[in-house]
Design a protein around this motif. Structure first.
Motif: not given
Length: 555
Positions: A124, A126-127, A140, A142-144, A325, A348, A351-352, A354
């Motif tokens: 990850l 960015s979140n 959100r 998410l950039d993976l 993303e 989720t 996810i929040s 991470l």
């Protein structure tokens, strides 16, 4: 099969996963009719009766504790693999890591990589929250970064595999009185003399995993989901009638398992969004034998999210498709009944929590939109309100990349003729990627029509080919939805779909939006062509679907 002369044994059944009880609701009704038909066609021998519904049937797959011999790690002739991942030992007695979620500090899932066969490990980067801080919904981006390249096209989906939080897992262990063996090694064994079905853990590579009850509760078993009727039917086998409390709780379980008492199950589970963990807090006389948890407790499924990146957004410096993303709305629904405990979406919520730099397991699938470079010959109408804009964004950047690398359109006209209709509440709260749309409209010819369902009274924004209008008089605006924009630009839509043979893509919520969009397009066809009756317009849209010119992906 029928055309080849086969005879239908029983009519096909259809299930709806969006039903409160999932596909099992339709299956339960269908299986009754099938059973009657089979009993007529293949009657039991004289003196043989069907097994009663209240008889517990031993499941084919169950768990057993591993007996350890000596101190060299030998277990029944096998070496126990030590579970270590990402530098974290499997010592659950140590304090769990913490993170701030919605302003509170809570223990978060461990950072071990779930060993899903065929999945990817992703870091990850960015979140980031995209919605305004005071907006009711947390969305959100998410950039993976993938550990290895995956060449994906617009419409591809990423599958995120959630984990349960340690505090919830420990609560469940305490309720079931599993403390003494929660961290002891387990085997998955088959009780059948001849294997009839594959292992429920077949999707995992457990070669290097130390399998324990705690690990299963953290990674595999969905104890935070809303239980279905079959769950209560299974529980009824594990509570006795020796005391008044046991008898009452067993009677209550049978009520919740009774398909005729629909309101009972709805009021107890679906309406308050009561989780399995909370159910077990109510049924204190009940202890599930750990051997049967793979059968009694539901498996935690990965959740699909449309990939929001495409074209050059997939690249990460080395010209390889390693960036993914995701645009994710964090589910935090209120409960009108259970107010002392927050409601969360299982995935989720995970996810929040991470943090940048964390590794997660991601499955990648091609999706269903089947976008091809040949489509560059015609314009496309993209309709994506809310997070439904994610695959639209992927498509826009992919079409731009095709136009630039293959010279299919003039410089500065890479998206000329393409239209995006985006719907949200207003510019301030949840206008996702607003700056990107403005730049693409100004420099690449993209047309963007925005529909605000809760507009700010002091501004009016409408982007079309890079042009923006502002209402200096601060006139109140009316609520608009994506279908309203189709009506508003009827001539342009008609020209795209009829004269230019363009394509339509619809993504987003599976509620009323897709139906309203379809009706609006039919209205436009009738309005702009006096010779076309409504049934002809409906047939035209049906034809677009058959030709692959009208596609939708909703959830």
């Amino acid at each position: 099969m029928l055309q080849l002369g086969a005879g239908e044994v029983f009519e096909r059944g259809e299930g709806n996963e969006q039903h409160p009880e999932g596909h099992s609701a339709g299956f339960r009704e269908w299986i009754v009719g099938l059973r009657e038909k089979l009993m007529q066609s293949f009657p039991l021998a004289e003196g043989v009766t069907p097994i009663a519904d209240d008889v517990f049937l031993e499941p084919e797959w169950k768990l057993e504790l591993v007996t350890i011999h000596g101190t060299n790690g030998m277990v029944e002739g096998k070496v126990l693999p030590l579970r270590i991942a990402n530098g974290h030992k499997s010592e659950h007695s140590s304090a769990a890591s913490s993170s701030t979620i919605d302003g509170t500090t809570a223990s978060v899932p461990n950072e071990d990589i779930l060993p899903v066969k065929g999945a990817y490990s992703a870091r990850l980067l960015s979140n980031k929250r995209l919605t305004a801080p005071d907006h009711f919904q947390d969305v959100r981006l998410l950039d993976l970064h993938l550990e290895k390249p995956y060449d994906y096209c617009p419409g591809a989906v990423a599958v995120v595999y959630p984990e349960n939080f340690p505090v919830d897992v420990q609560d469940f262990i305490d309720l079931m009185a599993w403390q003494d063996f929660a961290d002891k090694p387990l085997n998955v064994i088959s009780t059948a003399s001849q294997q009839l079905s594959p292992s429920p853990l077949r999707y995992l590579d457990l070669t290097h995993t130390h399998l324990t009850l705690r690990w299963l509760l953290e990674n595999v078993l969905d104890i935070m989901s809303i239980p279905r009727r079959s769950f209560f039917a299974s529980l009824a086998h594990f509570v006795g009638t020796a005391t008044e409390d046991e008898a009452y709780q067993r009677e209550r379980l049978l009520e919740l398992a009774n398909p005729e008492l629909i309101d009972e199950l709805w009021d107890y589970t679906t309406r308050p969004k009561r989780t399995i963990l909370e159910v077990m807090m109510d049924f204190t006389m009940l202890k599930i034998p750990f051997e049967y948890v793979l059968t009694v407790l539901p498996m935690m499924k990965g959740r699909q999210f449309s990939i929001a990146s495409g074209g050059n957004l997939r690249l990460d410096g080395d010209d390889r498709s390693r960036k993914v993303e995701l645009l994710v709305a964090i589910a935090d629904p209120p409960s009108p009944i259970i107010k002392y405990r927050r409601r969360y979406g299982v995935c989720t919520r995970y996810i929040s929590s991470l943090q940048p730099g964390q590794q997660i397991t991601v499955g990648l699938q091609p999706g269903y939109l089947d976008v091809k470079v040949e489509e560059m010959q015609v314009p496309i109408l993209m309709i994506g309100p809310g997070t439904g804009v994610a695959p639209m964004r992927s498509m826009i950047y992919q079409r731009l990349a095709w136009a630039e690398t293959m010279g299919l359109r003039a410089v500065g006209k890479g998206l000329d003729g393409d239209v995006l209709i985006f719907g949200c509440r207003n510019e301030v709260a949840d206008y996702f990627f607003q700056d990107e749309w403005r730049d693409l409209a100004e420099y690449e010819g993209l047309t963007v029509w925005t529909a605000f369902s809760r507009p700010q009274n002091n501004t009016i924004a409408s982007h079309a080919n890079g042009e923006a209008a502002t209402n200096g008089d601060q006139l109140p605006q009316r609520k608009q939805y994506v279908q309203d924009k189709i009506h508003e630009h009827a001539r342009r839509v008609h020209e795209m779909l009829v004269k230019q043979k363009g394509k339509v893509y619809v993504c987003g919520s599976s509620g009323n939006m897709p139906k309203s969009v379809r009706e609006a397009i039919i209205d436009v066809l009738v309005e702009c062509d006096a010779s076309m009756a409504r049934d002809q317009a409906e047939a035209y849209v049906d034809g677009m679907e058959r030709e692959g010119r009208y596609k939708q992906e909703t959830w």
